[in-house]
Design a protein around this motif. Structure first.
Motif, PDB file in Angstrom:
ATOM      1  N   PRO A   1      -0.117   4.729  -0.966  1.00 35.73           N
ATOM      2  CA  PRO A   1      -1.397   4.880  -1.676  1.00 35.73           C
ATOM      3  C   PRO A   1      -1.744   6.305  -2.063  1.00 35.73           C
ATOM      4  O   PRO A   1      -2.382   6.527  -3.091  1.00 35.73           O
ATOM      5  CB  PRO A   1      -2.414   4.305  -0.686  1.00 35.73           C
ATOM      6  CG  PRO A   1      -1.763   4.414   0.647  1.00 35.73           C
ATOM      7  CD  PRO A   1      -0.296   4.241   0.401  1.00 35.73           C
ATOM      8  N   GLU A   2      -1.349   7.293  -1.251  1.00 34.32           N
ATOM      9  CA  GLU A   2      -1.681   8.672  -1.603  1.00 34.32           C
ATOM     10  C   GLU A   2      -1.024   9.075  -2.915  1.00 34.32           C
ATOM     11  O   GLU A   2      -1.582   9.844  -3.698  1.00 34.32           O
ATOM     12  CB  GLU A   2      -1.250   9.636  -0.489  1.00 34.32           C
ATOM     13  CG  GLU A   2      -2.143   9.611   0.720  1.00 34.32           C
ATOM     14  CD  GLU A   2      -1.811  10.739   1.691  1.00 34.32           C
ATOM     15  OE1 GLU A   2      -1.073  11.666   1.301  1.00 34.32           O
ATOM     16  OE2 GLU A   2      -2.289  10.691   2.835  1.00 34.32           O
ATOM     17  N   GLU A   3       0.154   8.560  -3.165  1.00 34.40           N
ATOM     18  CA  GLU A   3       0.883   8.893  -4.390  1.00 34.40           C
ATOM     19  C   GLU A   3       0.622   7.888  -5.502  1.00 34.40           C
ATOM     20  O   GLU A   3       1.010   8.122  -6.647  1.00 34.40           O
ATOM     21  CB  GLU A   3       2.396   8.934  -4.107  1.00 34.40           C
ATOM     22  CG  GLU A   3       2.835  10.067  -3.204  1.00 34.40           C
ATOM     23  CD  GLU A   3       2.485   9.845  -1.731  1.00 34.40           C
ATOM     24  OE1 GLU A   3       2.255   8.687  -1.338  1.00 34.40           O
ATOM     25  OE2 GLU A   3       2.444  10.837  -0.980  1.00 34.40           O
ATOM     26  N   GLY A   4       0.009   6.754  -5.184  1.00 33.08           N
ATOM     27  CA  GLY A   4      -0.190   5.717  -6.175  1.00 33.08           C
ATOM     28  C   GLY A   4       1.108   5.048  -6.590  1.00 33.08           C
ATOM     29  O   GLY A   4       1.311   4.721  -7.762  1.00 33.08           O
ATOM     30  N   ILE A   5       2.002   4.829  -5.609  1.00 32.79           N
ATOM     31  CA  ILE A   5       3.332   4.299  -5.892  1.00 32.79           C
ATOM     32  C   ILE A   5       3.542   2.971  -5.168  1.00 32.79           C
ATOM     33  O   ILE A   5       3.154   2.796  -4.015  1.00 32.79           O
ATOM     34  CB  ILE A   5       4.423   5.295  -5.440  1.00 32.79           C
ATOM     35  CG1 ILE A   5       4.340   6.596  -6.254  1.00 32.79           C
ATOM     36  CG2 ILE A   5       5.818   4.688  -5.583  1.00 32.79           C
ATOM     37  CD1 ILE A   5       5.286   7.680  -5.763  1.00 32.79           C
ATOM     38  N   ILE A   6       4.179   2.049  -5.874  1.00 35.13           N
ATOM     39  CA  ILE A   6       4.720   0.832  -5.269  1.00 35.13           C
ATOM     40  C   ILE A   6       6.232   0.971  -5.242  1.00 35.13           C
ATOM     41  O   ILE A   6       6.858   1.249  -6.270  1.00 35.13           O
ATOM     42  CB  ILE A   6       4.314  -0.420  -6.064  1.00 35.13           C
ATOM     43  CG1 ILE A   6       2.793  -0.619  -6.009  1.00 35.13           C
ATOM     44  CG2 ILE A   6       5.038  -1.657  -5.514  1.00 35.13           C
ATOM     45  CD1 ILE A   6       2.290  -1.700  -6.923  1.00 35.13           C
ATOM     46  N   GLY A   7       6.826   0.796  -4.073  1.00 44.52           N
ATOM     47  CA  GLY A   7       8.274   0.892  -3.926  1.00 44.52           C
ATOM     48  C   GLY A   7       8.886  -0.467  -3.668  1.00 44.52           C
ATOM     49  O   GLY A   7       8.513  -1.144  -2.709  1.00 44.52           O
ATOM     50  N   ASN A   8       9.800  -0.893  -4.523  1.00 43.70           N
ATOM     51  CA  ASN A   8      10.471  -2.182  -4.397  1.00 43.70           C
ATOM     52  C   ASN A   8      11.924  -1.947  -3.985  1.00 43.70           C
ATOM     53  O   ASN A   8      12.665  -1.248  -4.674  1.00 43.70           O
ATOM     54  CB  ASN A   8      10.441  -2.919  -5.735  1.00 43.70           C
ATOM     55  CG  ASN A   8       9.031  -3.123  -6.246  1.00 43.70           C
ATOM     56  OD1 ASN A   8       8.288  -3.930  -5.695  1.00 43.70           O
ATOM     57  ND2 ASN A   8       8.651  -2.394  -7.289  1.00 43.70           N
ATOM     58  N   PHE A   9      12.334  -2.538  -2.865  1.00 41.20           N
ATOM     59  CA  PHE A   9      13.671  -2.341  -2.312  1.00 41.20           C
ATOM     60  C   PHE A   9      14.278  -3.711  -2.031  1.00 41.20           C
ATOM     61  O   PHE A   9      13.746  -4.463  -1.218  1.00 41.20           O
ATOM     62  CB  PHE A   9      13.609  -1.524  -1.019  1.00 41.20           C
ATOM     63  CG  PHE A   9      12.952  -0.176  -1.174  1.00 41.20           C
ATOM     64  CD1 PHE A   9      13.711   0.948  -1.451  1.00 41.20           C
ATOM     65  CD2 PHE A   9      11.578  -0.034  -1.047  1.00 41.20           C
ATOM     66  CE1 PHE A   9      13.112   2.198  -1.595  1.00 41.20           C
ATOM     67  CE2 PHE A   9      10.962   1.211  -1.193  1.00 41.20           C
ATOM     68  CZ  PHE A   9      11.732   2.330  -1.469  1.00 41.20           C
TER      69      PHE A   9
END
Length: 405
Positions: free
Chosen positions: A266-274
């Protein structure tokens, strides 16, 4: 807690680095590190192959495996030189002709072997994932802090590649704009099994298939990409969701052969899909980092930058990527990040290990960063097998706090 202070206060390894009976620096002569290999399976032998090409840096003086046929396979790789072969790793650790060890054993043995190696006074290159679970990560951090003159490097080898350093630099300089999505895959089309000469050896050889010994596809494959995101953005996820199952090979395995994990930063505003599957190899290794100004698409040894179409006219110069003065939209696949493919990531990692042992320098992939990634893997597998959303909580924060943050 503030994530970006993770390494603050962790300190550098200090003092002389080489332990035991080693050659010393004299004029232009360079010390050769005498190294023992603990675990002679596929990865251990792969490490041996690379080490043998680094004769000015390393000499393999000992090998160890509990399985006779693997020990013989390792012997056959060492066609020259003097070395000792052991079936008990503790006997190897007593060998004064070993300064450092490569630990390439099944994941559930990473912590006990690493702890014994540190207590025996050896430097260690410990394969990923660093530990089987979160509590072991904390214990290994504590033990390493008590022995600051010994190097502990974790085998997330891709972060040592010039390509991945360049990508980290591009991210830091804002070349991609505001990064918001990460898409990672590491796929194969095969059952991941090794042949078993005797049924009694099934769990020793195919340990990756069983929950008591393995972290499955997340630990063995996706941890590399998870670790790079932690490093490149100096972050960790706040929550984890996952889905998966034994969908392809109904052969008695316990670890999933088809997984998808989603991290929220959330701090970076990123969703990471692995994601990873054993049922389709078309993507193979896929690593895309997507921002408002462009996308980086990576393989293990090469990568391209693809600017957003609406950003090309605004950004004719993009930080000298590949030395080009202008990034043009390119239907062939963007602009190469480096002019040529890099070497195998293990080569760069071992060279850094040599420098760290020789100088006391803290490796980029160290016990502290390794702990963070081990926590991520542990939480991802909790989400995967318990079918629930897992949050980064006080237990995970306690591990980071214990690193000196």
């Amino acid at each position: 807690m503030k994530r970006r202070t993770f390494l603050k206060g962790a300190g550098l390894l200090t003092g002389s680095a080489l332990v035991g009976d080693v050659d010393v620096f004299a004029g232009n002569r360079r010390a050769v590190i005498k190294i023992g290999i603990i675990g002679c399976g596929d990865r251990g032998r792969g490490m041996m192959h690379v080490i043998q090409g680094l004769k000015d840096q390393f000499r393999i003086t000992a090998i160890c495996d509990i399985l006779d046929f693997r020990l013989e396979g390792a012997r056959s790789l060492l066609k020259t030189g003097t070395f000792r072969a052991y079936k008990n790793y503790r006997e190897l650790l007593e060998d004064n002709n070993v300064d450092a060890v490569v630990i390439a054993v099944p994941l559930y043995l990473h912590y006990p072997v690493a702890a014994d190696s540190l207590q025996a006074g050896k430097h260690l290159y410990l394969e990923k994932t660093m530990t089987f679970d979160m509590s072991q990560a904390l214990q290994l951090v504590e033990l390493a802090k008590q022995r600051p003159r010994q190097v502990v490097q974790i085998g997330h080898q891709y972060r040592y590649s010039p390509l991945y350093y360049k990508v980290k630099e591009m991210i830091g300089k804002g070349v991609l704009g505001r990064v918001n999505q990460i898409d990672c895959r590491w796929d194969r089309n095969g059952n991941w099994r090794r042949p078993v000469p005797d049924p009694s050896l099934e769990r020793q050889i195919n340990w990756r298939m069983y929950k008591a010994y393995s972290g499955g596809l997340v630990a063995e494959l996706l941890s590399h990409q998870i670790d790079f995101i932690n490093w490149a953005f100096d972050t960790h996820p706040s929550s984890v969701q996952a889905a998966g199952g034994i969908d392809i090979f109904k052969d008695g395995r316990e670890t999933f052969d088809n997984v998808q994990v989603m991290f929220r930063y959330p701090e970076e505003g990123i969703i990471g899909n692995f994601g990873a599957t054993c049922g389709n190899a078309s993507d193979g290794y896929l690593f895309k980092i997507k921002g408002t100004q462009g996308t980086i698409s990576l393989l293990t040894d090469r990568g391209v930058f693809l600017p957003e179409k609406n950003a090309v006219s605004k950004n004719e110069v993009v930080d000298g990527v590949t030395g080009a003065s202008k990034i043009a939209w390119n239907k062939e696949g963007g602009t190469p990040i480096l002019p040529a493919p890099t070497k195998d990531g293990t080569w760069y990692a071992l060279m850094d290990f040599y420098k760290a042992v020789s100088s006391g320098k803290l490796p980029d992939s160290n016990v502290y960063t390794g702990a963070k990634t081990a926590i991520c893997v542990h939480l991802a597998n909790q989400a995967l097998y318990n079918q629930e959303v897992i949050h980064w909580g006080k237990d995970a924060d306690a591990v980071l706090l214990k690193t000196g943050a």
